[in-house]
Design an enzyme around this catalytic site. Structure first.
Site: not given
Ligand code: GLP
Length: 240
Positions: A67, A137
């Site tokens: 993304d 998500h």
């Molecule tokens: C964002 C990204 C995701 C990721 C999520 C969790 O929203 N688009 O791909 O998995 O954050 O992030 P973190 O690992 O910083 O908790």
């Protein structure tokens, strides 16, 4: 779905890196699906260390990222293009022409989604790295995204904007939209590895592993994939 529980973030990062490194060693022209966020940073650090110390080569590897934020160009320090260069690509021997992300500043965002779907039709990941949003998500596929979705323009939820605001100077600077691979694209990967750490993810991990398969918790779709490994620390696994 295989679940590996590790003591902490560092152990999670080592276990996950070893799995990805094995894929590259077995297939030097592997396609890697990559993710951003705090969760995979340690994994990428271990991949860099292994590349430098043991010579695992990414010369012939291609990558596709999940993304990108709409409106941030590749030089913006919160863009996922910048994240990938600084946390991985600049430190391994990959040919950056073989790395792919959706472009968040394309004039025609829908045309950009279509272009990216074309890229994904040619580059099917041997392994797809995922993180997990606290609302379940994956990529930026927010709750209630259809399971048959492909790369699309996403309106980020307030929850995600709040979670991700820690990385921006203020919450007002967090983009409200993103381009994300769809759930169908993610499920096409030959194998999937998810890294999850922290207590704030425990509820989502519980739903993903043991809950009902439902678009309300996008990650629950992974129960339908034949080759998924979840590497999570004790905090993230605390409700299992
Ligand atoms: C964002 C990204 C995701 C990721 C999520 C969790 O929203 N688009 O791909 O998995 O954050 O992030 P973190 O690992 O910083 O908790």
């Amino acid at each position: 779905m295989k679940v590996i529980v590790t003591k902490n973030y560092d152990e999670m990062s080592q276990v996950a890196a070893n799995i990805i490194i094995d894929v590259v060693k077995n297939n030097p022209s592997a396609v890697l699906g990559l993710a951003t966020g705090s969760s995979p940073i340690g994994t990428y650090k271990n991949m860099i260390k292994d590349c430098k110390e043991n010579g695992t080569s990414y010369k012939n590897v291609s990558t596709v990222n999940l993304d990108e934020y709409v409106s941030l160009n590749a030089e913006h320090d919160q863009s996922y293009a910048y994240f990938m260069r600084t946390n991985l690509f600049d430190h391994i021997d990959i040919d950056q022409n073989n790395t792919n992300l959706p472009c968040g500043v394309a004039k025609d965002l829908q045309a950009e989604c279509d272009r990216y779907n074309g890229v994904l039709a040619k580059l099917v990941p041997d392994i797809q790295v995922l993180g997990l949003g606290s609302n379940g998500h994956i990529g930026f596929n927010e709750p209630d995204t259809p399971f048959d979705s492909v790369t699309h323009i996403v309106d980020l939820t307030e929850n995600t904007i709040k979670d991700n605001s820690r990385l921006f100077a203020s919450i007002d600077e967090v983009p409200r939209q993103a381009l994300s691979m769809g759930i169908k694209n993610i499920m096409q990967a030959k194998s999937i590895i998810m890294v999850v750490s922290g207590k704030n993810k425990a509820e989502a991990v519980k739903g993903m592993v043991n809950g009902k398969i439902t678009p309300a918790l996008p990650a629950s779709v992974l129960q339908l994939h034949p080759n998924v490994t979840i590497v999570c620390d004790e905090d993230a696994a605390s409700l299992l």
